[in-house]
Design an enzyme around this catalytic site. Structure first.
Site, PDB file in Angstrom:
ATOM      1  N   HIS A 396       0.813  -1.217   0.000  1.00 36.22           N
ATOM      2  CA  HIS A 396       0.000   0.000   0.000  1.00 36.22           C
ATOM      3  C   HIS A 396       0.849   1.270   0.000  1.00 36.22           C
ATOM      4  O   HIS A 396       0.341   2.364  -0.230  1.00 36.22           O
ATOM      5  CB  HIS A 396      -0.928  -0.001   1.218  1.00 36.22           C
ATOM      6  CG  HIS A 396      -2.303   0.510   0.928  1.00 36.22           C
ATOM      7  ND1 HIS A 396      -2.556   1.490  -0.019  1.00 36.22           N
ATOM      8  CD2 HIS A 396      -3.511   0.183   1.448  1.00 36.22           C
ATOM      9  CE1 HIS A 396      -3.849   1.742  -0.059  1.00 36.22           C
ATOM     10  NE2 HIS A 396      -4.461   0.961   0.814  1.00 36.22           N
ATOM     11  N   ASP A 400      -2.208   1.953  -4.801  1.00 37.21           N
ATOM     12  CA  ASP A 400      -3.480   2.396  -4.235  1.00 37.21           C
ATOM     13  C   ASP A 400      -4.516   1.285  -4.362  1.00 37.21           C
ATOM     14  O   ASP A 400      -4.480   0.475  -5.301  1.00 37.21           O
ATOM     15  CB  ASP A 400      -3.984   3.643  -4.952  1.00 37.21           C
ATOM     16  CG  ASP A 400      -3.096   4.852  -4.702  1.00 37.21           C
ATOM     17  OD1 ASP A 400      -2.446   4.881  -3.639  1.00 37.21           O
ATOM     18  OD2 ASP A 400      -3.047   5.744  -5.564  1.00 37.21           O
TER      19      ASP A 400
END
Length: 424
Positions: A396, A400
Site C-alpha cells: 500500500h 493504491d
C-alpha cells in the site's frame, strides 16, 4: 601423515559470511575426493562443500546453524603426506580456499557415505530393523507421506545417500505388503508426552527471515475477486486434446501468466520493485514472473523470465522446468532471483481465500485459489459454472486500493473472455 585444512570458500557476490546448514560427515569418518562434506546457506542458495582430498575427518569447524566468516576453518582432514597445515596456519586470502563449491539451491539434504571409496547407493530390500528411538534420515515430505500411509519409517530401508529414505522406498515397502496394518487400533488412544525440538536453520531460517522482513516493512493489503473460469477451462481442455500430445499439456498457470502480461500493459505500477531505503520505485518493461513452488525444505520462487515474449506452451514448459529444478535442488541462483511480480498457487489445496505475503522488493503478488463448481445466475438462469478466487496482496506504500482492484478486474476480464488474451 599430515593435516589438510579446508576453509570456508569465497562463494562470490560480495558474501562475507554464510550459515553452516548441515554436516554430512562427523569426526572419525573416512572421506574421498569430491565427497560432499557440508551444506552452507547464502542469502539465495544452498552450496555443497566437497572434499578436495582423501582422508579422515579429525575436526569440524562449527555447528549447524552457526554463521561462519569466509576464510574461517571449516574442517580438518588427516591425509597421507605433509598436508597443508603449515601454509594454512597463517591467514590466507579467501581466494586460496582449497575447494570451489558446487552451487545448488536448497532442497533435500544429501548425507554422504562415510567409507572410502564411496559406492553408489543400492537398496538391499525395503525392510530394515532400527532401534525404536532411532530417527532415520528422510525429508519432511517423505515423513508426511509415511505418516499418511501408516508406515513406521524406522522399518523402511533407505536407498538414498547414507540410507536416506526416499518416496520410492515407501512404495517398495508397500509393494511387499509391509505397511504396518497389524498395528492395533487402540494405539491411537495411547497418551503421548514426547516432544521434538527442531532447530530453525538453513533454508527454513531464510524463509522465516524473508517472511518476517516482508510483513514488517511493507504495508500489506489484500484484495479477493471471484472469477468464472468455465470458458478458460474449456479452452484449455480443447488445446490439450488437440495439441497436448505434440506440444505438452497446459495447466491453468500459463494462462494466468499471459493474463498478467496483458493486464500489466495498463497497470505498469504493479510490475515494479520498491527500494524503501532509497525511496525509489523502479517500473520494469520486462515481466519476470516468480512462480512460488513448494519443495521439501520450504517455499522457493523460480523465475519465468521475459514472460511477455513467451507463448502459452513456452511458458508452460518453462514453468515445468523451473518447478522441477527447484524441487530437485538444481535451480541456479539466477533462476531464483530477479522476479518483478509473483504468482502463487496451492492448486487443488488452494482453499477459498488466502492472504499471500509479498516477495520483496516486489509490490504485488497474485494468489490463485482452487476451482470449484457452483450454481450461478447467468442471464436469469441458474447454471453450474467453474469458479475460482484470486487472492492477491499489494504494497500500500506504492499501490493504491483502487488501482489494485482495477488490475485484478482486468485479469478477471481476460480470463472470462479468453480470446482477449491473444488480441493485440
Amino acid at each position: 601423515m599430515g593435516t589438510h585444512v579446508i576453509k570456508m570458500p569465497d562463494i562470490g557476490e560480495g558474501i562475507a559470511e554464510v550459515e553452516l546448514s548441515q554436516w554430512h560427515v562427523k569426526v572419525g569418518d573416512l572421506v574421498v575426493e569430491d565427497q560432499v562434506l557440508a551444506d552452507v546457506m547464502t542469502d539465495k542458495a544452498m552450496v555443497d562443500i566437497p572434499s578436495p582430498v582423501h582422508g579422515k575427518v579429525i575436526a569440524l569447524g562449527g555447528q549447524p546453524g552457526e554463521v561462519m566468516a569466509v576464510g574461517s576453518v571449516l574442517i580438518s582432514i588427516e591425509v597421507e603426506g605433509a598436508g597443508n597445515l603449515k601454509e594454512s596456519a597463517a591467514p590466507a586470502p579467501v581466494k586460496e580456499a582449497p575447494v570451489a563449491p558446487k552451487v545448488e539451491t536448497a532442497v533435500e539434504s544429501k548425507p554422504a557415505a562415510a567409507a572410502a571409496p564411496r559406492p553408489a547407493a543400492v537398496c538391499q530390500g525395503p525392510i530394515v530393523a532400527r532401534e525404536a528411538d532411532e530417527r532415520p534420515l528422510a525429508s519432511p515430505a517423505v515423513r508426511k507421506h509415511a505418516l499418511d500411509l501408516g508406515i513406521q519409517l524406522r522399518l523402511v530401508r533407505g536407498s538414498g545417500p547414507a540410507g536416506r529414505v526416499l518416496h520410492e522406498d515407501l512404495e517398495a515397502y508397500l509393494a511387499q505388503g509391509q505397511s504396518n496394518t497389524s498395528a492395533p487400533a487402540a494405539a491411537a488412544y495411547v497418551q503421548r508426552n514426547d516432544e521434538e525440538q527442531i532447530q530453525v536453520i538453513g533454508m527454513r531460517r531464510k524463509i522465516a527471515q524473508r517472511m518476517q522482513d516482508a510483513t514488517q516493512r511493507a504495508a500489506h493489503f489484500s484484495y479477493v475477486e471471484e472469477i468464472d473460469v468455465t470458458a478458460i477451462e474449456e479452452l484449455r481442455a480443447h488445446l490439450n486434446e488437440k495439441h497436448g500430445a505434440s506440444r505438452g499439456k497446459l495447466t491453468l498457470l500459463p494462462f494466468l501468466v499471459r493474463a498478467l502480461v496483458v493486464a500489466l500493459r495498463d497497470f505498469p505500477q504493479m510490475n515494479a520493485r520498491y527500494d524503501d531505503e532509497a525511496q525509489v520505485i523502479t517500473r520494469l518493461g520486462a515481466v519476470h514472473v516468480g512462480v512460488a513452488t513448494q519443495s521439501d525444505v520450504g517455499l522457493m520462487v523460480p523465475v519465468v523470465r521475459h514472460a511477455e515474449a513467451r507463448s502459452l506452451w513456452d511458458s508452460a514448459a518453462e514453468i515445468s522446468r523451473l518447478a522441477n529444478a527447484a524441487r530437485n535442488g538444481k535451480a541456479s541462483r539466477d533462476e531464483l532471483s530477479g522476479s518483478t511480480i509473483t504468482l502463487t498457487s496451492l492448486g487443488a489445496l488452494g482453499g477459498i481465500v488466502s492472504t499471500p505475503v509479498l516477495n520483496l522488493p516486489e509490490v504485488a503478488i497474485v494468489g490463485v485459489n482452487k476451482i470449484v463448481e457452483r450454481p450461478m445466475v447467468v442471464k436469469g438462469q441458474v447454471v453450474i459454472r467453474k469458479m475460482m478466487n484470486l487472492s492477491s496482496s499489494f504494497d500500500h506504500r506504492v499501490v493504491d486500493g483502487m488501482d489494485a482492484a482495477l488490475f485484478i478486474q482486468a485479469i478477471r476480464g481476460l480470463l472470462e473472455q479468453p480470446a482477449t488474451l491473444f488480441v493485440e
